[in-house]
Write a protein that holds these residues in place. Structure first.
Motif, PDB file in Angstrom:
ATOM      1  N   PHE A 124       0.946  -1.163   0.008  1.00  0.00           N
ATOM      2  CA  PHE A 124      -0.067   0.251   0.302  1.00  0.00           C
ATOM      3  C   PHE A 124       0.903   0.975  -0.118  1.00  0.00           C
ATOM      4  O   PHE A 124       0.580   2.157  -0.658  1.00  0.00           O
ATOM      5  CB  PHE A 124      -0.965  -0.191   1.172  1.00  0.00           C
ATOM      6  CG  PHE A 124      -1.358   1.104   1.119  1.00  0.00           C
ATOM      7  CD1 PHE A 124      -2.934   1.454   0.569  1.00  0.00           C
ATOM      8  CD2 PHE A 124      -1.627   2.158   2.308  1.00  0.00           C
ATOM      9  CE1 PHE A 124      -3.494   2.946   0.647  1.00  0.00           C
ATOM     10  CE2 PHE A 124      -1.618   3.577   2.702  1.00  0.00           C
ATOM     11  CZ  PHE A 124      -2.994   3.853   1.802  1.00  0.00           C
TER      12      PHE A 124
ATOM     13  N   GLU B 228      -6.257   3.056  -3.047  1.00  0.00           N
ATOM     14  CA  GLU B 228      -7.694   2.834  -2.745  1.00  0.00           C
ATOM     15  C   GLU B 228      -7.727   1.940  -3.241  1.00  0.00           C
ATOM     16  O   GLU B 228      -8.872   0.938  -2.068  1.00  0.00           O
ATOM     17  CB  GLU B 228      -8.642   3.909  -3.229  1.00  0.00           C
ATOM     18  CG  GLU B 228      -8.114   5.075  -3.105  1.00  0.00           C
ATOM     19  CD  GLU B 228      -8.994   6.678  -3.295  1.00  0.00           C
ATOM     20  OE1 GLU B 228      -8.991   7.484  -2.842  1.00  0.00           O
ATOM     21  OE2 GLU B 228      -9.722   5.863  -4.348  1.00  0.00           O
TER      22      GLU B 228
ATOM     23  N   GLY C 130      -6.173  -0.338  -0.183  1.00  0.00           N
ATOM     24  CA  GLY C 130      -7.217  -0.610   0.952  1.00  0.00           C
ATOM     25  C   GLY C 130      -8.862  -0.462   1.256  1.00  0.00           C
ATOM     26  O   GLY C 130      -9.073  -2.283   2.012  1.00  0.00           O
TER      27      GLY C 130
ATOM     28  N   MET D 266      -9.561   3.953   3.260  1.00  0.00           N
ATOM     29  CA  MET D 266      -8.809   4.270   4.409  1.00  0.00           C
ATOM     30  C   MET D 266      -9.026   3.531   5.955  1.00  0.00           C
ATOM     31  O   MET D 266      -8.123   3.309   6.973  1.00  0.00           O
ATOM     32  CB  MET D 266      -8.996   5.904   4.487  1.00  0.00           C
ATOM     33  CG  MET D 266      -8.522   6.576   2.891  1.00  0.00           C
ATOM     34  SD  MET D 266      -7.223   6.148   2.837  1.00  0.00           S
ATOM     35  CE  MET D 266      -7.696   5.277   1.352  1.00  0.00           C
TER      36      MET D 266
ATOM     37  N   VAL E  72      -7.443   0.583   6.340  1.00  0.00           N
ATOM     38  CA  VAL E  72      -6.555   1.064   5.742  1.00  0.00           C
ATOM     39  C   VAL E  72      -5.780   0.928   7.490  1.00  0.00           C
ATOM     40  O   VAL E  72      -4.491   0.433   7.820  1.00  0.00           O
ATOM     41  CB  VAL E  72      -5.346   1.820   5.279  1.00  0.00           C
ATOM     42  CG1 VAL E  72      -3.608   2.588   5.462  1.00  0.00           C
ATOM     43  CG2 VAL E  72      -5.420   1.597   3.626  1.00  0.00           C
TER      44      VAL E  72
ATOM     45  N   GLY F 237      -4.046   8.409   2.602  1.00  0.00           N
ATOM     46  CA  GLY F 237      -3.746   7.394   2.928  1.00  0.00           C
ATOM     47  C   GLY F 237      -2.501   7.520   3.988  1.00  0.00           C
ATOM     48  O   GLY F 237      -2.309   6.367   5.035  1.00  0.00           O
TER      49      GLY F 237
END
Length: 476
Positions: A39, A63, A66, A132, A135, A427
């Motif tokens: 990522f 994304e 994510g 997000m 993540v 991010g």
């Protein structure tokens, strides 16, 4: 027999045979840290305006990672084979509150009569917001162990240095290499320049969406590079590579010519200087002076332009533009005070731009949404500082201080620009929130594993004294 005896001959007295555990470790199996590294690399090296072709809505490669991380986290909590940590942490709780606030705002907005364009943007923003969230959950539960957390953070520092090189090329040679970094299957969402101009100087964005984003990103990453540089130096290991990374990141921040970055860096510096020992403060001051002298020699006018951003602040048109929208924001907030008008429904050029993420979040998701947004960063800072308090290892304690300083930058920066509108800084901010939560989980596990916590030995190594407290009622 002779060969056998020779092969089993004991080592001479006084020599020490190294144990098998000292052998270099083999390759680590893929885990949450591996996905975190993927990522970070994709987020920072792929130009921010590149999205997938052929989709009905714009989504970046980072994304999509994510979203995959969110699915991975969900699957990991239905099984015990994926290595994800279980149990509640403050960062996880803050993420769940943030997700609930977004869903409540989305439900409230779509229950009314929204124009079609705003509904589509609300759908898109909700998807990217949950990417997000994925993540954060990936890092806080999937990155197990200090070595794996260090791997993710070292990747962030190295990629920050790579972006510093890209920014330096853009600034010094007026050449934009991002035009040649278009991968198959991707397209630019808009054909804007990655090199802008301010006070007669170029402002570069590297692979990010805007010079402000690039500058604030560098301010966030710089403490991480300094952490690894100081740790390598204090352990007697080669540290030059980390000092070079720190210099390249700092150069990128300078070449972006952004006031927001230096305001955020000042906040991070306050946190670091409070926690650093005196010797490290002096070393940092010397390194800063040496860096500024180098910038003065290579690019004589850039430091003066940065100083002018603060000395001529009363005549700055960008600052006046930021403050003239307060009346409009107050009117919109008054119409939907608690849940807002809908995530992503206030956008340019249809509406006035708010260069303040707190104002924009309050307009879109209400008071509940902005408190959840700020609470996410507050939870990350608290977790990092709490981990620093629990850990006995100096390197771990310093990492806790470093992560707290890093998260101060977006907390301050959200007051100077619309942070959530930019994919890279968003991010990175969410990744570091997850890293703070992972460090606290590791600190608590290490604390629980100590003999003192188990009642075996005290910190000094002596047997723990017998307890004089009455036994706890098992029914409680």
């Amino acid at each position: 027999m002779t060969t056998s005896a020779a092969s089993t001959t004991a080592a001479p007295a006084g020599t020490r045979t190294p144990p098998e555990a000292s052998a270099p470790p083999g390759p680590h199996r893929a885990d949450g840290a591996t996905l975190g590294v993927v990522f970070a690399v994709i987020l920072m090296i792929v130009p921010a305006r590149l999205v997938y072709r052929g989709l009905s809505f714009a989504i970046t490669p980072a994304e999509s990672v994510g979203l995959f991380a969110l699915v991975w986290w969900l699957c990991a909590h239905f099984t015990g084979t994926l290595g994800a940590a279980k149990g509640r942490t403050l960062v996880r709780s803050a993420v769940f509150v943030y997700a609930a606030a977004l869903l409540a705002s989305y439900a409230y907005a779509t229950a009314g009569a929204l124009p079609r364009d705003e509904v589509e943007l609300a759908d898109h923003m909700l998807i990217t917001a949950f990417a997000m969230i994925g993540v954060v959950l990936l890092v806080v539960d999937g990155v197990r162990g200090r070595d794996r957390l260090d791997l993710v953070l070292k990747t962030v520092a190295v990629m920050g240095a790579v972006l510093g090189v890209v920014g330096a090329v853009q600034f010094l040679f007026a050449f934009d290499p991002t035009k040649y970094m278009v991968l198959p299957g991707l397209r630019f969402t808009q054909q804007e320049l990655f090199i802008l101009e301010r006070n007669g100087l170029s402002r570069v964005a590297a692979t990010t969406g805007h010079p402000i984003e690039f500058a604030v990103m560098c301010a966030m990453i710089l403490p991480i590079a300094l952490h690894f540089a100081f740790q390598a130096r204090e352990r007697g290991r080669p540290s030059l590579r980390w000092w070079v990374c720190a210099a390249l990141i700092a150069a990128g921040m300078v070449f972006s010519v952004s006031r927001s970055a230096f305001v955020g860096l000042a906040g991070a510096a306050v946190v670091l200087l409070i926690g650093w020992p005196k010797v490290r403060r002096l070393l940092a001051a010397g390194a800063a002076l040496l860096f500024l002298a180098g910038v003065k020699l290579v690019v004589p006018g850039v430091l003066g332009a940065i100083v002018a951003l603060f000395t001529n602040i009363s005549n700055d048109s960008s600052l006046r533009w930021r403050t003239m929208d307060y009346a409009t924001a107050a009117t919109e907030i008054g119409r939907h005070p608690w849940l807002g008008r809908g995530l992503g429904t206030w956008y340019a050029p249809k509406y006035l731009v708010f260069d303040n993420q707190y104002i924009l979040t309050t307009v879109e998701t209400g008071i509940i949404g902005v408190l959840a947004f700020a609470g996410l960063f507050a939870a990350g800072i608290w977790s990092a500082l709490r981990a620093r308090r629990l850990l006995a290892d100096p390197a771990g304690r310093d990492l806790g201080l470093t992560l707290a300083a890093c998260l101060v930058v977006p907390l301050i920066g959200s007051a100077t620009f619309d942070l959530r509108a930019y994919a890279v800084i968003t991010g990175l901010s969410f990744l570091l929130v997850g890293a703070a939560g992972a460090l606290l989980r590791e600190a608590r596990a290490a604390r629980a594993a100590t003999p003192a916590a188990q009642g075996g030995l005290s910190r000094a190594g002596a047997p723990a004294p017998p307890s004089t407290s009455p036994p706890r009622d098992p029914a409680r």
